[in-house]
Design a protein around this motif. Structure first.
Motif, PDB file in Angstrom:
ATOM      1  N   GLN A  74      99.618  31.925  44.305  1.00  0.00           N
ATOM      2  CA  GLN A  74      99.395  32.891  43.246  1.00  0.00           C
ATOM      3  C   GLN A  74      97.951  32.871  42.755  1.00  0.00           C
ATOM      4  N   LEU A  75      97.390  31.695  42.675  1.00  0.00           N
ATOM      5  CA  LEU A  75      96.007  31.603  42.219  1.00  0.00           C
ATOM      6  C   LEU A  75      95.052  32.188  43.248  1.00  0.00           C
ATOM      7  N   ALA A  76      95.292  31.842  44.506  1.00  0.00           N
ATOM      8  CA  ALA A  76      94.389  32.294  45.560  1.00  0.00           C
ATOM      9  C   ALA A  76      94.672  33.739  45.970  1.00  0.00           C
ATOM     10  N   ARG A  77      95.813  34.240  45.504  1.00  0.00           N
ATOM     11  CA  ARG A  77      96.235  35.608  45.840  1.00  0.00           C
ATOM     12  C   ARG A  77      96.284  35.876  47.336  1.00  0.00           C
ATOM     13  N   LYS A  78      96.685  34.889  48.072  1.00  0.00           N
ATOM     14  CA  LYS A  78      96.931  35.121  49.499  1.00  0.00           C
ATOM     15  C   LYS A  78      97.951  34.083  49.967  1.00  0.00           C
ATOM     16  N   THR A  79      98.602  34.389  51.061  1.00  0.00           N
ATOM     17  CA  THR A  79      99.583  33.408  51.517  1.00  0.00           C
ATOM     18  C   THR A  79      98.866  32.218  52.154  1.00  0.00           C
ATOM     19  N   VAL A  80      99.511  31.102  52.064  1.00  0.00           N
ATOM     20  CA  VAL A  80      98.857  29.900  52.573  1.00  0.00           C
ATOM     21  C   VAL A  80      99.041  29.760  54.078  1.00  0.00           C
ATOM     22  N   SER A  81      98.066  29.192  54.701  1.00  0.00           N
ATOM     23  CA  SER A  81      98.207  28.822  56.106  1.00  0.00           C
ATOM     24  C   SER A  81      98.682  27.377  56.134  1.00  0.00           C
ATOM     25  N   LEU A  82      99.052  26.961  57.294  1.00  0.00           N
ATOM     26  CA  LEU A  82      99.495  25.580  57.444  1.00  0.00           C
ATOM     27  C   LEU A  82      98.385  24.602  57.027  1.00  0.00           C
ATOM     28  N   GLU A  83      97.159  24.929  57.419  1.00  0.00           N
ATOM     29  CA  GLU A  83      96.035  24.033  57.090  1.00  0.00           C
ATOM     30  C   GLU A  83      95.856  23.931  55.576  1.00  0.00           C
ATOM     31  N   MET A  84      95.961  25.099  54.916  1.00  0.00           N
ATOM     32  CA  MET A  84      95.805  25.077  53.463  1.00  0.00           C
ATOM     33  C   MET A  84      96.920  24.269  52.816  1.00  0.00           C
ATOM     34  N   ALA A  85      98.118  24.434  53.320  1.00  0.00           N
ATOM     35  CA  ALA A  85      99.252  23.690  52.755  1.00  0.00           C
ATOM     36  C   ALA A  85      98.984  22.193  52.866  1.00  0.00           C
ATOM     37  N   GLN A  86      98.458  21.808  53.998  1.00  0.00           N
ATOM     38  CA  GLN A  86      98.152  20.384  54.190  1.00  0.00           C
ATOM     39  C   GLN A  86      97.134  19.911  53.164  1.00  0.00           C
ATOM     40  N   GLU A  87      96.155  20.769  52.939  1.00  0.00           N
ATOM     41  CA  GLU A  87      95.090  20.423  52.008  1.00  0.00           C
ATOM     42  C   GLU A  87      95.647  20.345  50.572  1.00  0.00           C
ATOM     43  N   VAL A  88      96.423  21.348  50.202  1.00  0.00           N
ATOM     44  CA  VAL A  88      96.968  21.405  48.841  1.00  0.00           C
ATOM     45  C   VAL A  88      97.865  20.197  48.563  1.00  0.00           C
ATOM     46  N   LEU A  89      98.557  19.756  49.592  1.00  0.00           N
ATOM     47  CA  LEU A  89      99.530  18.684  49.378  1.00  0.00           C
ATOM     48  C   LEU A  89      99.026  17.299  49.763  1.00  0.00           C
ATOM     49  N   LYS A  90      97.721  17.247  50.003  1.00  0.00           N
ATOM     50  CA  LYS A  90      97.146  16.006  50.504  1.00  0.00           C
ATOM     51  C   LYS A  90      97.635  14.760  49.754  1.00  0.00           C
TER      52      LYS A  90
END
Ligand code: ADP
Ligand code: MG
Length: 473
Positions: free
Chosen positions: A343-359
């Protein structure tokens, strides 16, 4: 870890709270009451995070606290590992007056009906309307518990009494118990349901004692139709409360009224609980909620995203389901983080981003296995005493399991051979080397033995306890 924000900046805690309030109350109420709210998180001595919520006027503070306080506290408790909420006036953030609301509809979700008797209503304010059977995803780990809970909610007579749900944290006990309350309430609004945590039970009891009004406390159990008490491990060691609880159970049982109870362990394994109470607790049906498997985790994620109306790539969901294995609460925490990010980034997450967000979430999920745990599990598995892991006994029945434990300690922990030896009754490192060789040798010649050791290895790695299997069917 228990919340979705612990390792990130403090402000995320407040964001997580407002995100869930938005979901809970809807956009209109959210905009009217919560956009002007700010929050400061502080850490208490016991590690829980408390939040101080500031509202621009006294009127708003009082309104928010009295109308939404219960739900806010509930939401915060879930997010913060049992943190507390306080409300204050923080002015002047906005011009006073602009915010003063008129004609506010009450929130669409309210805690259950409050009868005139405040004593009774105090018992039933903890029902969260989102915890329903419809929202509960069923799989092999919880299907028995689900079926039993349904049955308790649907049948007019108590069929198994008490129904006792046990299992580790975050596996759905509270969800099922509240679903029962909710379903009965919807079907038979006239029925008197009392849902409370064991801590609340104790609180009411102690208050009754202080007010010299225990008669009235006892009478409650003569008038209600169903009593649901969550987390009864909390009354361990509290003798007066146990006594009173025992009477409450007996009253309900003799009236043929349904009891539903939960704890983190099966009745017989509860510490510092009187024997007679234990036997009462296990006199009905005891069912365990088991750790959830991959498919169930994925199913839960799919259901949650669908309900919120958000679409996430299947790959991301699978990644979450694969990585977060501990319990549903942590799974939800991780999902909420991804959603907040989307919601903040206003785009769907990619797998890489998910990994980063959940580090940091993932880091804390990586299990560190201890030698203590290995010894405990192996002893349980071979039904020997834990003390035999350290004892000098050389009988095969204890020596072999000890060797298995040493072998597993070598495989699963970064400990050195001398360290491992020390933890097994101060044995020499050569004993550990011998044990490792012995187990390898046996594994190659005896497939049954090999399977057994591998099972233990897998269970330890996945942090699955053998004693979480259902007790009764
Ligand atoms: P427990 O009381 O066993 O610690 P909870 O009932 O509080 O666990 O569950 C933790 C969170 O996980 C809750 O938000 C609950 O709604 C959710 N949850 C647990 N099991 C399921 C399930 N099978 N389907 C959907 N949500 C679940
Ligand atoms: Mg619970």
């Amino acid at each position: 870890m228990n919340s979705g924000f612990e390792n990130s900046s403090v402000q995320n805690g407040f964001d997580a709270l407002t995100t869930s309030l938005r979901k809970l109350f809807g956009e209109t109420i959210y905009r009217r009451w919560f956009v002007q709210m700010n929050g400061t998180v502080s850490e208490a001595a016991d590690g829980s995070k408390n939040i101080s919520l500031g509202l621009p006027t006294r009127f708003m503070r009082d309104w928010v606290e009295s109308h939404f306080g219960e739900e806010i506290r509930y939401a915060w408790k879930n997010l913060s590992n049992n943190g507390q909420v306080s409300f204050s006036v923080v002015s002047p953030l906005v011009k006073a007056g602009t915010a003063a609301p008129k004609n506010i509809e009450s929130p669409e979700v309210k805690s259950s009906a409050a009868p005139a008797d405040d004593f009774y209503s105090g018992f039933s304010t903890e029902i969260n309307p989102h915890l329903t059977f419809d929202n509960f995803i069923v799989g092999s780990a919880n299907e028995l518990a689900y079926a039993a809970a349904k049955r308790a909610a649907d049948s007019d007579t108590a069929s198994f009494n008490p129904l006792f749900l046990c299992g580790g944290v975050g596996l759905g006990k509270t969800h099922l118990m509240q679903s029962i309350a909710w379903q009965i309430k919807n079907k038979n609004p006239e029925k008197k349901i009392v849902y409370l945590s064991a801590e609340k039970f104790m609180y009411h009891f102690v208050r009754a004692l202080r007010q010299k009004d225990t008669m009235r406390f006892k009478e409650v159990f003569n008038s209600i139709d169903i009593l649901i008490v969550d987390d009864i491990q909390f009354i361990s060691g509290k003798d007066n409360t146990q006594e009173e609880f025992f009477h409450a159970l007996n009253t309900m049982l003799s009236r043929g009224k349904q009891l539903v109870l939960s704890a983190d362990k099966a009745p017989q394994e509860l510490d510092r609980i009187e024997e007679r109470l234990k036997s009462r607790l296990s006199g009905g049906l005891v069912i365990a909620l088991n750790p959830i498997d991959f498919n169930l985790r994925l199913g839960i994620l799919q259901a949650k995203t669908k309900k919120i109306g958000i679409e996430l790539p299947e790959k991301v969901l699978e990644f979450l389901a694969y990585k977060i294995t501990s319990n549903v609460r942590e799974l939800e925490g991780a999902l909420n983080r991804i959603i907040a990010y989307t919601q903040l980034a206003r785009k769907t997450v990619s797998l890489e981003m998910a990994q980063e967000v959940l580090k940091d979430v993932l880091r804390s999920c990586e299990k560190k296995i201890t030698i203590d745990e290995i010894q405990k599990r192996v002893a349980e598995h071979y039904k020997i005493k834990i003390s035999d892991m350290q004892s000098a006994r050389r009988a095969r029945a204890v020596a072999r399991p000890r060797q298995v434990a040493m072998y597993l300690a070598k495989q699963l922990t970064p400990r050195s051979l001398p360290e491992i030896g020390r933890r097994f009754g101060d044995r020499d490192h050569t004993t550990v080397i011998h044990a490792v060789r012995k187990i390898e040798e046996l594994s190659s010649s005896d497939t049954a033995f090999k399977d057994d050791v591998e099972l233990l290895l897998r269970l330890l790695k996945a942090n699955i306890s053998e004693d979480l299997r259902p007790e009764a069917a």
